[in-house]
Design an enzyme around this catalytic site. Structure first.
Site, PDB file in Angstrom:
ATOM      1  CB  CYS A   1     -24.551  -5.652  14.560  1.00  0.00           C
ATOM      2  SG  CYS A   1     -23.602  -6.561  13.662  1.00  0.00           S
TER       3      CYS A   1
ATOM      4  CB  CYS B   1     -16.341  -5.858  15.772  1.00  0.00           C
ATOM      5  SG  CYS B   1     -17.352  -7.220  16.440  1.00  0.00           S
TER       6      CYS B   1
ATOM      7  CB  THR C   1     -21.378  -7.405  10.572  1.00  0.00           C
ATOM      8  OG1 THR C   1     -20.094  -7.381  11.247  1.00  0.00           O
ATOM      9  CG2 THR C   1     -21.414  -8.279   9.389  1.00  0.00           C
TER      10      THR C   1
ATOM     11  CG  HIS D   1     -18.893  -9.244  19.722  1.00  0.00           C
ATOM     12  ND1 HIS D   1     -20.070  -9.135  18.645  1.00  0.00           N
ATOM     13  CD2 HIS D   1     -19.518 -10.393  20.353  1.00  0.00           C
ATOM     14  CE1 HIS D   1     -21.003  -9.921  18.954  1.00  0.00           C
ATOM     15  NE2 HIS D   1     -20.745 -10.822  19.785  1.00  0.00           N
TER      16      HIS D   1
HETATM   17  N1  DGL Z   1     -20.855  -7.406  16.883  1.00  0.00           N
HETATM   18  C1  DGL Z   1     -21.061  -7.369  15.580  1.00  0.00           C
HETATM   19  C2  DGL Z   1     -20.356  -6.411  14.711  1.00  0.00           C
HETATM   20  O1  DGL Z   1     -20.185  -5.152  15.260  1.00  0.00           O
HETATM   21  C3  DGL Z   1     -20.441  -8.741  15.217  1.00  0.00           C
HETATM   22  C4  DGL Z   1     -20.464  -9.456  14.032  1.00  0.00           C
HETATM   23  C5  DGL Z   1     -20.298 -11.026  13.726  1.00  0.00           C
HETATM   24  O2  DGL Z   1     -21.341 -11.500  14.534  1.00  0.00           O
HETATM   25  O3  DGL Z   1     -19.545 -11.232  13.184  1.00  0.00           O
HETATM   26  O4  DGL Z   1     -20.157  -6.350  13.671  1.00  0.00           O
END
Ligand code: DGL
Length: 259
Positions: free
Chosen positions: A73, A183, A75, A185
């Site tokens: 992740c 990100c 973040t 996702h």
């Molecule tokens: N997959 C997370 C990232 O790489 C998403 C973060 C979120 O939940 O906002 O930042």
């Protein structure tokens, strides 16, 4: 110890894009994946909240015998990695937006970065960006709403395409030739992005780099799994299992767990 699993976590299903890269490069490693979907999106939370959630995830992964942690992740990495490394003694691998390769390769001297608010407002992201993007125009865009749509299984929706078009437009106006997906996702949005973006724009993410770094740290610590047995992949989610299952396939162990 080498047979113990690699522990991976994300705010939800997105980090499975990193699990895929790990599986490709490290086909004999057992993995444990935590999708903290109940608390998604992390990108809208404060640094303190992100640190606390990351610790909760790592504690659970350690209680299940993980030998190394991959923070899948951006973040969580950009807000918490230094604190996490100070707090735990096992190796922790993080993921950051691929600003450096994009900045080194751009010909138009303009790059786009799509990431969460939490990542784009972090100190670590700014430090990296300042280091490599001298003389390069960086179009930063918060992907507001994208993680929520992916988490609710609306990857291929009209809503998704419309949001992406709005987010990409200023980047096209600025003549970018690289789009950085900041990100985990977002690699799942590749089909839509390829439809929206002109062919000459390259899309990059950090998945492969994370897998390479994981390989190197496993070797350094002499904990690479030397067994040639079929690896075990386990997934735990505190949210909806359907989306996770649709992304990783039914043949793996996918369980609901309240964490
Ligand atoms: N997959 C997370 C990232 O790489 C998403 C973060 C979120 O939940 O906002 O930042």
């Amino acid at each position: 110890m080498s047979k113990q699993p690699i522990g991976i976590f994300d705010s939800g299903v997105g980090g499975t894009s990193i699990w895929r890269e790990l599986k490709l490069l490290l086909p004999h490693e057992n993995t444990l994946y935590l999708a903290d979907s109940k608390n998604a999106p992390y990108g809208e939370k404060t640094k303190d909240e992100i640190v606390a959630l990351s610790k909760k995830n790592i504690d659970l992964l350690l209680s299940k015998d993980s030998k190394l942690i991959v923070v899948a992740c951006n973040t969580a990495t950009t807000n918490a990695i230094a604190i996490l490394r100070d707090s735990y003694s096992i190796p922790i691998i993080g993921i950051e937006p691929a600003i450096k390769p994009a900045a080194l390769q751009t010909k138009t001297k303009a790059i786009g970065i799509l990431a969460t608010k939490g990542t784009l407002s972090s100190r670590l992201f700014h430090d990296t960006s300042d280091l490599y993007t001298n003389g390069i125009k960086v179009i930063e865009q918060v992907g507001e709403g994208l993680v929520q749509l992916i988490e609710s299984g609306k990857i291929n929706s009209e809503e998704m395409s419309s949001l992406l078009k709005v987010y990409i437009e200023p980047m096209l106006d600025a003549n970018i030739d690289y789009l950085v997906l900041g990100c985990t996702h977002y690699p799942y949005l590749m089909p839509q992005l390829l439809e929206i973006l002109p062919k000459h724009i390259k899309i990059i993410d950090s998945g492969e780099a994370v897998a390479k770094q994981t390989l190197s740290v496993l070797k350094q610590n002499q904990i690479l799994n030397s067994s040639k047995q079929q690896p075990k992949f386990q997934f735990f989610s505190n949210g909806d299992l359907e989306v996770l299952t649709s992304l990783v396939g039914e043949k793996h162990s996918i369980e609901y767990l309240d964490f």
